[in-house]
Design a protein around this motif. Structure first.
Motif, PDB file in Angstrom:
ATOM      1  N   HIS A  74      -8.111   0.715   0.833  1.00 60.56           N
ATOM      2  CA  HIS A  74      -6.951   0.145   1.530  1.00 60.56           C
ATOM      3  C   HIS A  74      -6.826  -1.334   1.159  1.00 60.56           C
ATOM      4  CE1 HIS A  74      -7.771   3.692   4.116  1.00 60.56           C
ATOM      5  NE2 HIS A  74      -6.458   3.727   4.211  1.00 60.56           N
ATOM      6  N   GLY A 134      -4.289  -3.027   0.018  1.00 60.93           N
ATOM      7  CA  GLY A 134      -3.104  -3.664   0.577  1.00 60.93           C
ATOM      8  C   GLY A 134      -3.271  -3.985   2.045  1.00 60.93           C
ATOM      9  N   VAL A 175      -0.517   4.137   7.170  1.00 62.57           N
ATOM     10  CA  VAL A 175      -0.652   3.124   6.128  1.00 62.57           C
ATOM     11  C   VAL A 175      -0.229   1.757   6.655  1.00 62.57           C
ATOM     12  CG1 VAL A 175       0.158   2.374   3.854  1.00 62.57           C
ATOM     13  CG2 VAL A 175      -0.335   4.792   4.269  1.00 62.57           C
ATOM     14  N   ASP A 234       0.823  -1.203   0.000  1.00 62.98           N
ATOM     15  CA  ASP A 234       0.000   0.000   0.000  1.00 62.98           C
ATOM     16  C   ASP A 234       0.857   1.252   0.000  1.00 62.98           C
ATOM     17  OD1 ASP A 234      -2.654  -0.504  -0.294  1.00 62.98           O
ATOM     18  OD2 ASP A 234      -3.187  -0.350   1.817  1.00 62.98           O
ATOM     19  N   LEU A 274      -0.450   2.698  -3.300  1.00 62.29           N
ATOM     20  CA  LEU A 274      -1.851   2.313  -3.448  1.00 62.29           C
ATOM     21  C   LEU A 274      -2.745   2.981  -2.408  1.00 62.29           C
ATOM     22  CD1 LEU A 274      -1.356  -1.531  -4.009  1.00 62.29           C
ATOM     23  CD2 LEU A 274      -1.486   0.273  -5.735  1.00 62.29           C
ATOM     24  N   ALA A 275      -2.173   3.357  -1.284  1.00 61.05           N
ATOM     25  CA  ALA A 275      -2.962   3.967  -0.209  1.00 61.05           C
ATOM     26  C   ALA A 275      -3.354   5.390  -0.583  1.00 61.05           C
ATOM     27  CB  ALA A 275      -2.155   3.975   1.084  1.00 61.05           C
TER      28      ALA A 275
END
Length: 499
Positions: free
Chosen positions: A375, A377, A233, A87, A223-224
């Motif tokens: 979220h 990940g 994160v 993430d 990705l976050a």
């Protein structure tokens, strides 16, 4: 090196490759091969490490078991970090770090074994445990952000084909061939040492295949959501579990998934080999058959989930089917004549039913990230942590039941049967929880999916879903410019565009 920015193709697009159609995103094809190679390397030691360490370190088996337990702890931690760090930094970088960690500490671990240093072996083997979960499970996150929703579950099924195909299946086969090739096993462990050096080479090859073969840009990006701190994160998975009831239930369902498998691997060996008089070799052959069956059908149940519905597949095949299969695996061997060949074969079939239906849980890998789309990940971090925690839960159930059974003076059969029924009860809890794990990506599959036959379009089954125009269409129909605009948008969507 440049990376591709074109997204995955929607199901049915004319540019789909054969791999796309069977559920392996073409963009990630070399990543699946990389996972197979890495997990094969990891699996080389799966059946030889304990006796090899006892021999070369001159330590009792209890000490070696402690070292291996420490490795299991680091694997569990890394299973969480793989999703959390993906993430934050993108799965591509996490895979690279995982491979580097494995290779560095694999070399140092082998040096420790050659020096006969118990302390160095314990430290290096613990640190090496952070390697392969970060590589493999970061790629699982990459699959979730790349595969189209129509084939997400199938892609995850193929991931598990590669993962379990390498560990322990192909890894054990490599060990069987490598040990005699490097000088044979026995005192000094020359053949085992050579096989473990070869394992490092396979992991290095897998990393190179993945690094240079997968060129999808999504793997290199955070990705976050922007604005979250690094600590936010990294801890998002834990926070999700305590603040999102559905993520917590998804975690528990995945935790229950394979716990009976690990519990039965404690209970059954002595029962099959000694009590029922089939011997150790036949017990080992039975476990190979059960694992092989599971490997073969992982992708099948992923495809069933994409066609019939993720939750429905987990509910009826994964949970209900595994509970029935578990009961068959326990009771069939006791209902046939002990030591008989036909009874053994029937018992193997019963075990394979359990191994097959255990794959019905594959769509959980698609459900979990869909429960927390911002979220993914972090959600996958909890999914992979639950996968590692299943080992602990399975052994803990056995330990608790055995203790209680001793208090009440229960016989072996009654005690072991109680273990099985506790696992069945846990599957019952999962059955109750799965109904709450609805996600938008699964709605169409559950409403209109068919297990057999052609799947009809949603509009054909539910005319109310067809939108009614707010204003009449001009007599001449839509203008050419309007048609071109719609076609342009649709084409861009199908290509995926730049992300």
């Amino acid at each position: 090196m440049t990376t591709a920015t074109r997204g995955p193709l929607a199901a049915g697009h004319p540019d789909e490759t054969r791999l796309d159609r069977i559920g392996i995103p073409h963009l990630l094809r070399f990543g699946f091969l990389a996972v197979l190679l890495v997990m094969t390397g990891v699996g080389v030691e799966s059946n030889i490490l304990t006796p090899h360490m006892v021999d070369v370190l001159g330590s009792p088996e209890a000490t070696v078991s402690t070292i291996i337990t420490g490795h299991s702890v680091s694997v569990l931690i890394a299973s969480y970090l793989a999703g959390a760090l993906s993430d934050l930094f993108g799965p591509r970088r996490v895979m690279a770090v995982g491979a580097a960690v494995f290779l560095l500490f694999q070399v140092l671990f082998l040096v420790a074994l050659s020096l006969g240093s118990v302390e160095m072996a314990a430290v290096t083997y613990f640190l090496r445990g952070f390697g392969f979960p970060m590589f493999a499970f970061a790629f699982l996150v990459w699959i979730n952000v790349t595969a189209p929703p129509e084939r997400n579950s199938t892609a995850i099924g193929w991931f598990y084909v590669m993962y379990t195909g390498g560990l322990p299946t192909l890894g054990s086969l490599v060990a069987i061939g490598a040990i005699p090739a490097f000088g044979g096993g026995g005192v000094g462990g020359v053949g085992e040492t050579g096989a473990m050096w070869l394992a490092g080479g396979l992991v290095a090859l897998g990393f190179l295949v993945g690094w240079f073969g997968v060129r999808d840009a999504r793997g290199s990006r955070r990705l976050a959501p922007e604005g979250e701190t690094s600590m936010q994160v990294i801890t998002a998975g834990l926070r999700l579990t305590f603040t999102n009831r559905r993520v917590a239930m998804g975690f528990l369902v995945r935790l229950i998934n394979t716990a009976p498998q690990f519990g039965m691997f404690i209970v059954l060996p002595a029962v099959i080999a000694t009590t029922l008089e089939w011997g150790q070799s036949r017990w080992l052959a039975m476990t190979v058959a059960v694992y092989a069956t599971n490997i073969l059908v992982n992708a099948v149940f992923g495809a069933i989930g994409d066609r019939w519905g993720w939750r429905r597949t987990v509910k009826w095949f994964g949970i209900t089917g595994s509970a029935i299969g578990l009961l068959l695996w326990w009771y069939v061997p006791h209902l046939v004549p002990a030591g008989s060949t036909w009874g053994y074969l029937l018992s193997v079939v019963a075990g394979c039913v359990f191994g097959c239906l255990l794959a019905g849980f594959v769509p959980m890998g698609a459900i979990m990230p869909a429960l927390a789309p911002d979220h993914k990940g972090a959600a996958m971090a909890m999914y992979t942590t639950a996968a590692g925690g299943a080992t602990f839960l399975g052994s803990a159930v056995v330990a608790v039941v055995f203790t209680v059974a001793e208090w009440f003076g229960m016989g072996d059969f009654a005690r072991n049967s109680l273990v099985v029924w506790v696992f069945v009860a846990l599957y019952g809890c999962a059955f109750l929880m799965i109904r709450h794990l609805e996600v938008p990506e699964d709605e169409e599959k559950e409403k209109h999916g068919r297990l057999f036959g052609r799947r009809r379009p949603a509009e054909e089954l539910d005319p109310a879903r067809v939108e009614t125009p707010q204003s009449p269409t001009p007599a001449g129909g839509p203008t050419a410019d309007a048609v071109d605009a719609v076609d342009s948008v649709d084409s861009a969507d199908l290509r995926g565009g730049e992300r």
